[in-house]
Each structure stands twice: as C-alpha cells, then as structure tokens.
Design an enzyme around this catalytic site. Structure first.
Site, short mmCIF file in Angstrom:
data_model
loop_
_atom_site.label_atom_id
_atom_site.label_comp_id
_atom_site.label_asym_id
_atom_site.label_seq_id
_atom_site.Cartn_x
_atom_site.Cartn_y
_atom_site.Cartn_z
CG LEU A 51 78.08 -73.00 -160.43
CD1 LEU A 51 79.33 -72.12 -160.25
CD2 LEU A 51 78.05 -74.07 -159.36
CG ASP A 52 71.82 -73.94 -156.99
OD1 ASP A 52 71.15 -73.91 -158.04
OD2 ASP A 52 71.84 -74.92 -156.22
#
Length: 318
Positions: A51-52
């Site tokens: 996940l960024d």
C-alpha cells in the site's frame, strides 16, 4: 528456526498465521512490517501487497510459516475507495507529487457527467494498464521511482489487469471557497474492485487523460483483500497498545486463514500422508488453484493446484 530479536528472546514464539492491519496514512508497508516484527517478536513477517504511504486500510501480514501464503494471497481481488481529482496531473499520479499540469477552468467545467461515465466504462473490464512511473517496478535492476527521482524519463510497459467494478459514488465540482489552486477542479469519489497489480493512481491518471484534463489520486483506502475486510482489520495503534499492556497480538491461525482464502480439499489419512511427502492428490474440480488441503483432524497441510486429473503441491506446510 525463527530469527528473533534479542529483546524478545524470552517471549513465546508467535503462532503461524495472519494479522490483518488497518494501515495508517504516512506509513510505508515496509514500516508496518518492521513494527509488526517488534510487536510479535520475530523477523518472519511479510505483507501480501504493498500500500502506498498515502493510502490507508487493509494490509495483510503473514507471521512465521504463514509468510509462505502471502504470494498466493496477493493474487486475489482487492477493493478500494478512492478520490480522483480531475483537472490536475502530478508526477506521482497522486497528491504526494508536484503538480505538472493544470487544465484551464473552462476546460474542466466542460467535462460532463456523461463523459465521466464513459471514461469510467472504458477503464472497466480486462484492460492494459501502464503502471505509474513512480512505482516499485524494477527497470534494468533499478526501482522505477529511483530512476524518476534521478531525473530519468521512465516509460513502463503496459500490463494486463482486470477492473471488475468501477463505481462512481459522488461528484463534487470545487468552486468559490476552495483554494485558488483547486477552484474549478472536479473530485470523484469512487469504488474499485480489481485484480492484483492494478494501480489505482494509474486509473486516476488515465481517466483524466481520457477526458482531456488530467487527473490524479487524492485519497485511497483499501477496504478488502480477498476475504479480509476492514471489519477484520485492527489499527496499528491498537495492536501496539495491546503489546504495551502485556498482551499478544491476535493472530488468525494459518488453518483458518487458508480455509477462508482458498477452496478447501479435505483429505483422508492416505491422501494426507501423500501430500505431506510432496505427492499428488486426485483432482476434485475445485479450480486451477491454489487449493488448501486439510488432514482429517483439520490440520492445514498444503496448497495445491489442479493439473488435469491430479492436484500437485505448490507449497507444503508440514
């Protein structure tokens, strides 16, 4: 044998299984893995899909032997809620990068609801997507984001993805009262169900480009990975508080995790012995795989895949 930090040598070895975390914004997935290693007291922790840092939501972590499940869990569907801003492009395709282009207000104002709906439809189904240049994909052994930061022009090859659902939840046209930089822009709240490997940032970019105004992502929350949803996820701060209070991080046992994520194959005694030694099983028409195999006593034995009339092991866990 687990490689455990000396500070946790007197703690029991954590069980094999999954921890479903609600990742906070501002943390990388690697940051969360590092924190979890300290919380559970083992280095054998990994995650099932990055996940960024800007993003929040479901991050599936594997502990001990369950780390071997993660590569297979990453092949499942994922669901997101996001906000796409039309009228601005950024170098990262999200709000963390500098604005590289901004459309004229009158051009953005001319974007009609029908055009937005058509753009979303064009990005649904089986499509080819060019990943965001600022990504972890390697180009000649170097991460793409590192090349971009070094000033290189990066063009990644398109990849096949599937967008199962791309739903528009709300449209907001930013007007007076907003900042000068955002006046006249359009924010779209959307829900996306997609295959692994899909970049939601790239969907925002491509939707904006298709409409002739540019676009980027301003918010992203992952709400589901395979069978695991936000209802299963625990905020990292709550897990930290548990450990500080002398309790252990709740771990979903590996057998329950496998049973929830994959089709189930209940083996008899002879089949259980065969698969434990890496032997094949008769196929039962459960799909190409992965398929979770269980012994008569409920012990999780292996992941297999069907090949013709046989199931061949992908990974054996006993």
């Amino acid at each position: 044998m687990s490689r455990r930090p000396k500070a946790y040598a007197d703690r029991p070895v954590p069980p094999d299984g999954l921890v479903i975390v609600d990742k906070p914004g501002g943390w990388t997935s690697h940051d969360v893995v590092g924190k979890m290693r300290r919380l559970v007291g083992t280095r054998r922790v990994g995650h099932a899909g990055t996940l960024d840092p800007m993003a929040t939501g479901v991050l599936v972590l594997g502990v001990e032997r369950a780390t071997r499940l993660l590569g297979h869990l990453a092949l499942t569907r994922k669901e997101y809620e996001a906000t796409i801003r039309l009228g601005q492009s950024t170098i990262t395709d999200d709000a963390e990068g500098e604005v590289t282009e901004q459309a004229a207000p009158e051009t953005v104002a001319a974007v009609a609801e029908a055009g937005i709906a058509a753009g979303i439809a064009a990005l649904s189904g089986e499509i080819m997507q060019v990943p965001s240049a600022v990504s972890a994909i390697k180009v000649d052994g170097v991460r793409s984001y590192a090349r971009v930061r070094a000033g290189d022009e990066v063009k990644l090859a398109p990849r096949p993805i599937t967008v199962f659902e791309f739903e528009l939840l709300a449209t907001r046209r930013l007007a007076a009262g907003d900042t000068e930089q955002t006046q006249g822009l359009i924010d779209l709240d959307v829900r996306v169900v997609c295959s692994s490997g899909t970049y939601i940032r790239a969907l925002a970019r491509d939707l904006g480009e298709g409409l002739g105004v540019g676009g980027h992502l301003t918010a992203l929350r992952r709400t589901r990975v395979g069978p695991y949803t936000l209802a299963d996820a625990v905020p990292l701060a709550d897990l930290t508080a548990l450990v500080e209070a002398g309790q252990q991080v709740p771990v979903l046992p590996i057998a329950e995790a496998a049973g929830a994520a994959f089709p189930r194959y209940d083996a008899d005694e002879e089949q259980a012995k065969a698969i434990a030694h890496g032997g094949p099983l008769p196929a039962r028409g459960l799909g190409p795989g992965p398929i979770a195999v269980f012994a008569p006593d409920g012990v999780f034995l292996a992941l297999v895949e069907e090949q013709g009339r046989r199931c061949k092991p992908i990974a054996v866990f006993v």
